[in-house]
Design a protein around this motif. Structure first.
Motif, PDB file in Angstrom:
ATOM      1  N   ASP A  68      -2.113  10.943  25.124  1.00 33.00           N
ATOM      2  CA  ASP A  68      -1.691  10.974  26.720  1.00 33.00           C
ATOM      3  C   ASP A  68      -1.045  12.267  27.035  1.00 33.00           C
ATOM      4  N   LEU A  69      -0.208  12.704  25.966  1.00 35.32           N
ATOM      5  CA  LEU A  69       0.414  14.061  26.024  1.00 35.32           C
ATOM      6  C   LEU A  69      -0.410  15.129  26.516  1.00 35.32           C
ATOM      7  N   ASN A  70      -1.788  15.448  25.733  1.00 32.74           N
ATOM      8  CA  ASN A  70      -2.767  15.890  26.113  1.00 32.74           C
ATOM      9  C   ASN A  70      -3.235  15.998  27.516  1.00 32.74           C
ATOM     10  N   TYR A  71      -3.344  14.712  27.844  1.00 35.97           N
ATOM     11  CA  TYR A  71      -3.816  14.506  29.156  1.00 35.97           C
ATOM     12  C   TYR A  71      -2.957  14.929  30.284  1.00 35.97           C
ATOM     13  N   VAL A  72      -1.566  14.732  30.093  1.00 35.45           N
ATOM     14  CA  VAL A  72      -0.511  15.195  30.915  1.00 35.45           C
ATOM     15  C   VAL A  72      -0.554  16.588  31.151  1.00 35.45           C
ATOM     16  N   GLN A  73      -0.705  17.183  30.000  1.00 35.82           N
ATOM     17  CA  GLN A  73      -0.388  18.623  30.033  1.00 35.82           C
ATOM     18  C   GLN A  73      -1.571  19.463  30.796  1.00 35.82           C
ATOM     19  N   LYS A  74      -2.623  18.765  30.701  1.00 40.10           N
ATOM     20  CA  LYS A  74      -3.932  19.325  31.416  1.00 40.10           C
ATOM     21  C   LYS A  74      -3.721  18.958  32.982  1.00 40.10           C
ATOM     22  N   LEU A  75      -2.940  17.860  33.007  1.00 37.93           N
ATOM     23  CA  LEU A  75      -2.667  17.444  34.514  1.00 37.93           C
ATOM     24  C   LEU A  75      -1.717  18.106  35.164  1.00 37.93           C
ATOM     25  N   ALA A  76      -0.862  18.741  34.415  1.00 32.37           N
ATOM     26  CA  ALA A  76       0.327  19.797  34.902  1.00 32.37           C
ATOM     27  C   ALA A  76      -0.284  20.932  35.612  1.00 32.37           C
ATOM     28  N   TYR A  77      -1.509  21.428  35.096  1.00 26.65           N
ATOM     29  CA  TYR A  77      -1.964  22.420  35.804  1.00 26.65           C
ATOM     30  C   TYR A  77      -2.548  22.226  37.031  1.00 26.65           C
ATOM     31  N   THR A  78      -3.187  21.099  37.088  1.00 23.91           N
ATOM     32  CA  THR A  78      -3.552  20.538  38.631  1.00 23.91           C
ATOM     33  C   THR A  78      -2.668  20.277  39.385  1.00 23.91           C
ATOM     34  N   TYR A  79      -1.315  19.746  38.989  1.00 27.18           N
ATOM     35  CA  TYR A  79      -0.111  19.561  39.847  1.00 27.18           C
ATOM     36  C   TYR A  79       0.462  20.816  40.369  1.00 27.18           C
ATOM     37  N   SER A  80       0.149  22.022  39.422  1.00 31.53           N
ATOM     38  CA  SER A  80       0.738  23.225  39.845  1.00 31.53           C
ATOM     39  C   SER A  80       0.136  23.861  40.986  1.00 31.53           C
ATOM     40  N   GLU A  81      -1.147  23.620  40.923  1.00 31.73           N
ATOM     41  CA  GLU A  81      -1.957  23.998  42.271  1.00 31.73           C
ATOM     42  C   GLU A  81      -1.604  23.190  43.368  1.00 31.73           C
ATOM     43  N   THR A  84       1.680  24.281  45.235  1.00 32.41           N
ATOM     44  CA  THR A  84       1.682  25.484  46.053  1.00 32.41           C
ATOM     45  C   THR A  84       0.412  25.413  47.052  1.00 32.41           C
ATOM     46  N   SER A  85      -0.069  24.331  47.283  1.00 25.37           N
ATOM     47  CA  SER A  85      -1.110  24.008  48.188  1.00 25.37           C
ATOM     48  C   SER A  85      -0.631  24.201  49.640  1.00 25.37           C
ATOM     49  N   ARG A  86      -1.433  24.516  50.651  1.00 23.03           N
ATOM     50  CA  ARG A  86      -1.008  24.595  52.077  1.00 23.03           C
ATOM     51  C   ARG A  86      -0.245  23.355  52.492  1.00 23.03           C
ATOM     52  N   THR A  87      -1.009  22.287  52.102  1.00 26.85           N
ATOM     53  CA  THR A  87      -0.454  21.083  52.739  1.00 26.85           C
ATOM     54  C   THR A  87       0.871  20.748  52.342  1.00 26.85           C
ATOM     55  N   VAL A  88       1.288  21.114  51.082  1.00 27.99           N
ATOM     56  CA  VAL A  88       2.640  20.860  50.529  1.00 27.99           C
ATOM     57  C   VAL A  88       3.778  21.686  51.132  1.00 27.99           C
ATOM     58  N   LEU A  89       3.208  22.811  51.137  1.00 27.21           N
ATOM     59  CA  LEU A  89       4.306  23.980  51.651  1.00 27.21           C
ATOM     60  C   LEU A  89       4.398  24.061  53.028  1.00 27.21           C
ATOM     61  N   THR A  90       3.284  23.571  53.838  1.00 29.88           N
ATOM     62  CA  THR A  90       3.304  23.546  55.331  1.00 29.88           C
ATOM     63  C   THR A  90       4.388  22.352  55.754  1.00 29.88           C
ATOM     64  N   LYS A  91       4.259  21.492  55.115  1.00 31.40           N
ATOM     65  CA  LYS A  91       5.258  20.096  55.440  1.00 31.40           C
ATOM     66  C   LYS A  91       6.638  20.530  55.002  1.00 31.40           C
ATOM     67  N   LEU A 105       6.069  31.728  52.200  1.00 32.02           N
ATOM     68  CA  LEU A 105       6.698  30.832  51.526  1.00 32.02           C
ATOM     69  C   LEU A 105       5.942  30.738  50.045  1.00 32.02           C
ATOM     70  N   ALA A 106       4.653  30.861  49.902  1.00 41.13           N
ATOM     71  CA  ALA A 106       4.056  30.742  48.746  1.00 41.13           C
ATOM     72  C   ALA A 106       4.429  32.052  47.717  1.00 41.13           C
ATOM     73  N   SER A 107       4.649  33.081  48.382  1.00 41.19           N
ATOM     74  CA  SER A 107       4.963  34.129  47.752  1.00 41.19           C
ATOM     75  C   SER A 107       6.294  34.299  46.974  1.00 41.19           C
ATOM     76  N   CYS A 108       7.024  33.253  47.750  1.00 36.99           N
ATOM     77  CA  CYS A 108       8.789  32.963  46.876  1.00 36.99           C
ATOM     78  C   CYS A 108       8.611  32.096  45.932  1.00 36.99           C
ATOM     79  N   ILE A 109       7.566  31.544  45.634  1.00 36.43           N
ATOM     80  CA  ILE A 109       7.394  30.342  44.633  1.00 36.43           C
ATOM     81  C   ILE A 109       6.597  30.721  43.573  1.00 36.43           C
TER      82      ILE A 109
END
Length: 223
Positions: A68-81, A84-91, A105-109
């Motif tokens: 589960d830890l390996n799965y979550v660590q891989k998931l973390a990379y997806t979450y990172s994207e 900083t997605s347009r949807t999240v930052l625009t909202k 805003l993306a350049s500040c994060i």
């Protein structure tokens, strides 16, 4: 005119022009300090940390086994994207009424996945410490809703909320002054060497032999 300078001559050049070299270093250092103090807008950093959870028997629990830890660590990379997605930052921009574009805003994060953990760190650098704090605390809230909508999984939980920083992280005045002074000293040494290489005046009897290939038969002493 000399074509090369050995180490002994280089040290002699530096010694004879040490004050000029120091002055140039001081000029560069002082200029850097003035620019850092008055011309560069300071930036402040706020940081928040998130932990990824997994749905388990209708409740959110922290993962413990290695798979589960390996799965979550891989998931973390997806979450990172997604963070900083347009949807999240625009909202985020709309919620805080920020006068900036998505790209700005993306350049500040900066999003970092902490190695071998389930933790994601979000750093926000901005010229206003309170806005940096607000951005840092708003992004996890919006991201949590979006990641559940997009991936149909449980979201994340905030470990540490961001606080407004009292000290800017940029510019680093001390480092800038030190580096500028070192560079100024280097420039001063280069100027001194170039000055010697371009100087064609005969100053000593050794200069006559080296530059003209002639032996000195006699020297008229100064009166």
């Amino acid at each position: 005119m000399q074509d090369t300078i050995d180490l002994k001559e280089l040290l002699k050049i530096i010694k004879n022009r040490i004050w000029m070299i120091i002055c140039i270093g001081l000029i560069f250092g002082i200029t850097s300090g003035v620019v850092s103090q008055f011309l560069i807008t300071p930036e402040y950093k706020s940081t928040t940390t998130l932990i990824i959870n997994k749905e388990n028997e209708d409740s959110k629990t922290q993962l413990s086994n290695s798979d589960d830890l390996n799965y979550v660590q891989k998931l973390a990379y997806t979450y990172s994207e997604i963070i900083t997605s347009r949807t999240v930052l625009t909202k985020t921009i709309d919620k805080l009424n920020l006068d900036m574009s998505y790209k700005k805003l993306a350049s500040c994060i900066e999003v970092t996945n902490i190695s071998n953990t389930q933790i994601i760190k979000i750093d926000v650098e901005y010229r206003n410490p309170k806005i940096a704090r607000d951005i840092c605390n708003t992004i996890p809230t919006i991201f949590d809703k979006e990641v559940q909508r997009i991936m149909k999984v449980s979201g994340v939980e905030v470990i540490d909320k961001a606080v407004a920083s009292s000290k800017p992280v940029k510019p680093n005045k001390k480092t800038n002054v030190i580096l500028a002074s070192i560079f100024g000293i280097f420039v001063g040494i280069c100027i001194a060497i170039i000055e010697v290489l371009l100087n064609t005046k005969i100053k000593t009897t050794s200069d006559i032999k080296e530059n003209l290939g002639m032996n000195v038969l006699g020297v008229i002493p100064k009166q």
